[in-house]
Scaffold this motif. Structure first.
Motif, short mmCIF file in Angstrom:
data_model
loop_
_atom_site.label_atom_id
_atom_site.label_comp_id
_atom_site.label_asym_id
_atom_site.label_seq_id
_atom_site.Cartn_x
_atom_site.Cartn_y
_atom_site.Cartn_z
N SER A 24 0.82 -1.20 0.00
CA SER A 24 0.00 0.00 0.00
C SER A 24 0.86 1.26 0.00
O SER A 24 1.68 1.45 0.91
CB SER A 24 -0.93 0.02 1.22
OG SER A 24 -1.69 1.21 1.25
N GLU A 25 0.66 2.09 -0.99
CA GLU A 25 1.35 3.38 -1.00
C GLU A 25 0.93 4.21 0.20
O GLU A 25 1.73 4.89 0.84
CB GLU A 25 1.03 4.14 -2.29
CG GLU A 25 1.65 5.53 -2.33
CD GLU A 25 1.08 6.43 -3.40
OE1 GLU A 25 1.50 7.61 -3.47
OE2 GLU A 25 0.20 5.97 -4.16
N ILE A 26 -0.38 4.19 0.54
CA ILE A 26 -0.92 4.98 1.65
C ILE A 26 -0.85 4.16 2.94
O ILE A 26 -1.55 3.16 3.10
CB ILE A 26 -2.37 5.40 1.36
CG1 ILE A 26 -2.43 6.22 0.07
CG2 ILE A 26 -2.92 6.22 2.52
CD1 ILE A 26 -3.83 6.57 -0.38
N PHE A 27 0.02 4.60 3.82
CA PHE A 27 0.24 3.92 5.09
C PHE A 27 0.90 4.92 6.03
O PHE A 27 1.69 5.76 5.57
CB PHE A 27 1.15 2.69 4.88
CG PHE A 27 1.20 1.73 6.03
CD1 PHE A 27 0.14 0.88 6.29
CD2 PHE A 27 2.31 1.68 6.86
CE1 PHE A 27 0.17 -0.01 7.36
CE2 PHE A 27 2.37 0.80 7.92
CZ PHE A 27 1.30 -0.05 8.18
N PRO A 28 0.56 4.91 7.32
CA PRO A 28 1.16 5.88 8.23
C PRO A 28 2.69 5.94 8.07
O PRO A 28 3.32 4.90 7.85
CB PRO A 28 0.77 5.35 9.61
CG PRO A 28 -0.53 4.65 9.38
CD PRO A 28 -0.38 4.01 8.02
N PRO A 29 3.24 7.17 8.11
CA PRO A 29 2.64 8.42 8.58
C PRO A 29 1.81 9.19 7.55
O PRO A 29 1.31 10.25 7.86
CB PRO A 29 3.87 9.25 8.97
CG PRO A 29 4.92 8.82 8.01
CD PRO A 29 4.68 7.33 7.83
N VAL A 30 1.70 8.67 6.33
CA VAL A 30 0.87 9.35 5.33
C VAL A 30 -0.57 9.38 5.83
O VAL A 30 -1.11 8.36 6.26
CB VAL A 30 0.95 8.62 3.98
CG1 VAL A 30 0.01 9.27 2.97
CG2 VAL A 30 2.37 8.65 3.45
N ALA B 13 5.30 -0.21 1.84
CA ALA B 13 4.53 1.03 1.87
C ALA B 13 5.24 2.13 1.10
O ALA B 13 6.43 2.02 0.76
CB ALA B 13 4.30 1.47 3.32
N GLY B 14 4.50 3.22 0.88
CA GLY B 14 5.08 4.37 0.20
C GLY B 14 6.08 5.10 1.09
O GLY B 14 6.12 4.92 2.31
N GLN B 15 6.89 5.92 0.46
CA GLN B 15 7.94 6.64 1.17
C GLN B 15 7.42 7.97 1.73
O GLN B 15 6.55 8.60 1.15
CB GLN B 15 9.11 6.89 0.22
CG GLN B 15 9.75 5.60 -0.29
CD GLN B 15 10.68 5.81 -1.47
OE1 GLN B 15 10.47 6.72 -2.29
NE2 GLN B 15 11.71 4.99 -1.57
N ASP B 16 7.98 8.37 2.87
CA ASP B 16 7.59 9.63 3.51
C ASP B 16 8.74 10.08 4.41
O ASP B 16 9.48 9.26 4.96
CB ASP B 16 6.31 9.45 4.34
CG ASP B 16 5.77 10.76 4.87
OD1 ASP B 16 6.18 11.14 5.99
OD2 ASP B 16 4.97 11.41 4.18
N ASP B 17 8.86 11.40 4.57
CA ASP B 17 9.96 11.95 5.37
C ASP B 17 9.91 11.51 6.82
O ASP B 17 10.94 11.46 7.50
CB ASP B 17 9.94 13.49 5.31
CG ASP B 17 10.27 14.02 3.92
OD1 ASP B 17 10.88 13.26 3.14
OD2 ASP B 17 9.93 15.18 3.62
N LYS B 18 8.70 11.20 7.32
CA LYS B 18 8.54 10.83 8.73
C LYS B 18 8.38 9.33 8.93
O LYS B 18 7.98 8.87 10.00
CB LYS B 18 7.34 11.57 9.32
CG LYS B 18 7.49 13.09 9.32
CD LYS B 18 6.27 13.76 9.94
CE LYS B 18 6.42 15.28 9.93
NZ LYS B 18 5.23 15.96 10.52
N SER B 19 8.71 8.56 7.92
CA SER B 19 8.51 7.11 8.00
C SER B 19 9.28 6.46 9.13
O SER B 19 8.78 5.54 9.80
CB SER B 19 8.92 6.45 6.68
OG SER B 19 8.09 6.86 5.62
N ASP B 20 10.50 6.91 9.38
CA ASP B 20 11.33 6.29 10.41
C ASP B 20 10.67 6.34 11.78
O ASP B 20 10.79 5.40 12.58
CB ASP B 20 12.71 6.96 10.46
CG ASP B 20 13.56 6.64 9.23
OD1 ASP B 20 13.20 5.68 8.52
OD2 ASP B 20 14.56 7.34 9.01
N GLU B 21 9.96 7.44 12.06
CA GLU B 21 9.31 7.60 13.36
C GLU B 21 8.25 6.53 13.57
O GLU B 21 8.11 5.97 14.66
CB GLU B 21 8.68 8.99 13.48
CG GLU B 21 9.68 10.14 13.36
CD GLU B 21 8.98 11.49 13.34
OE1 GLU B 21 7.81 11.55 13.80
OE2 GLU B 21 9.58 12.47 12.87
N VAL B 22 7.47 6.26 12.51
CA VAL B 22 6.40 5.26 12.60
C VAL B 22 6.98 3.85 12.59
O VAL B 22 6.59 3.00 13.39
CB VAL B 22 5.41 5.44 11.43
CG1 VAL B 22 4.41 4.29 11.40
CG2 VAL B 22 4.68 6.77 11.56
#
Length: 384
Positions: free
Chosen positions: A8-14, A38-47
């Motif tokens: 899923s591209e859409i997954f927390p933190p998105v 999951a998709g990539q996001d700048d805050k992914s490491d936190e989640v």
């Protein structure tokens, strides 16, 4: 449960209802057999650092999901290669695709290459939007046709699949998204909290959702002059961000409603829940725009969990979130006057709001609480 890959591209933190759905379900049913791509996001490491799920962050975003453009072809080649690597590393036996496009089509391609079965979630607006393009319709048909199960987020979405896409009834089923009723809980009115939110002694109408046309914020803003005639202290609190932000601000200015509309953003989870708890009525004034519909409406469930009566537009699966006339109302939100009258009727009747709020909480606890829903869907997964 077989060794499963949630794709899923859409997954927390998105932010997004579907991403929250997947997080709530898969963190509850995970037994070491679920891996996430999951998709990539700048805050992914936190989640990812606190997640019980082994998570890979892959290049799953693209502005083109078609096959006729070089961009689309490059996207599928890159994404397919990355997902296949995860599949191989984790001995994946089944893939759960977060949407039919693009994840479902990637699942279809992997099933052809590796013979691995896949299931596909469908949210309503995804298949309706794809139907407007011959190219995307072809891709979606492949994704739907090759899946062993299709999980619709509402009966309305299932009806779209059965009647417009002619999917197999035996593999088309409905599982609603829900809410954590131990987190979204009622709270007594608090002047301190309301002051912190900037609500003070206002009669607060709340909408939570992305600022996009189908959410209908503009129609509720247009309804406000009529609401204010009956409820002079009415305040419309809007939580969300999106492409319609500038247009909505301009509409508020044009109608001279700056004192009655409050745009709120950058709220943490605690503040968000406080907004649900302290508002007087929750409204999702959604409408169908072209082929864009509201697949379900998780925010309506969250509001009911906090004992708030709800009002929603007559589009998509919103009516399935509530008990009509008992916990909420469906209104033609293309008509500002009809919306204004229903909102005022609720704001003027404290007893009715309290009664509907308690009924809403009970409704959610019995049918739409995540533990209840997770158990049901886990039972189905174990059959695959």
């Amino acid at each position: 449960m077989k060794k499963t890959l949630l794709l899923s591209e859409i997954f927390p933190p998105v932010k997004g209802g579907s991403g929250r759905w997947f997080w709530e379900v898969y963190t509850r049913i995970a037994t070491g057999n679920v891996v996430v791509a999951a998709g990539q996001d700048d805050k992914s490491d936190e989640v990812d650092s606190i997640s019980p799920l082994k998570t890979y962050r892959l290049p799953l975003s693209s502005w083109s999901w078609g096959l006729k453009s070089l961009t689309g072809l490059k996207y599928y080649f890159r994404a397919l290669r990355a997902v296949l690597k995860v599949v191989k590393q984790n001995d994946i036996e089944v893939i759960h695709c977060g949407r039919c496009l693009p994840e479902g089509f990637i699942g279809f391609l992997i099933s052809k290459i590796k013979g691995i079965p896949y299931i596909c979630y469908v949210h309503g607006e995804d298949v309706e939007t794809a139907a407007t393009s011959r190219e995307l319709s072809w891709i979606v048909n492949k994704a739907l046709g090759g899946a062993t199960r299709l999980i619709a987020n509402s009966q309305n979405t299932a009806d779209i699949l059965l009647n417009k896409w002619h999917t197999d009834p035996a593999k088309t089923m409905v599982f609603n998204p829900g809410v954590d009723a131990s987190l979204f809980i009622p709270a007594p009115p608090s002047q301190e909290v309301r002051s912190q939110l900037g609500w003070e002694s206002k009669s607060v109408i709340l909408t939570v959702g992305r600022l996009q046309e189908r959410k209908g914020h503009d129609k509720l803003i247009e309804a406000l002059p009529s609401i204010i005639e009956r409820i002079p202290n009415a305040l419309y609190a809007i939580i969300g961000d999106g492409e319609r932000k500038s247009a909505l601000h301009a509409l508020v200015k044009d109608l001279n409603l700056a004192e009655h509309v409050l745009f709120m953003s950058e709220l943490n989870d605690e503040q968000m829940i406080q907004c649900y708890q302290q508002c007087d009525v929750f409204v999702l004034p959604n409408r169908t725009v072209g082929s864009d519909i509201e697949g379900f409406g998780m925010v309506l469930v969250e509001a009911q969990a906090c004992e708030r009566p709800v009002i929603a537009g007559d589009s998509g699966g919103t009516s399935e979130t509530m008990l009509l006339g008992e916990t909420g109302f469906i209104v033609d939100c293309t008509q500002p006057q009809a919306l204004a009258e229903k909102i005022c009727d609720l704001l003027e009747n404290d007893t009715l709001r309290e009664m509907m709020g308690k009924a809403g909480r009970n409704h959610v606890q019995q049918t739409l609480d995540w533990p209840v829903l997770s158990e049901k869907i886990a039972t189905e997964f174990n059959k695959l």
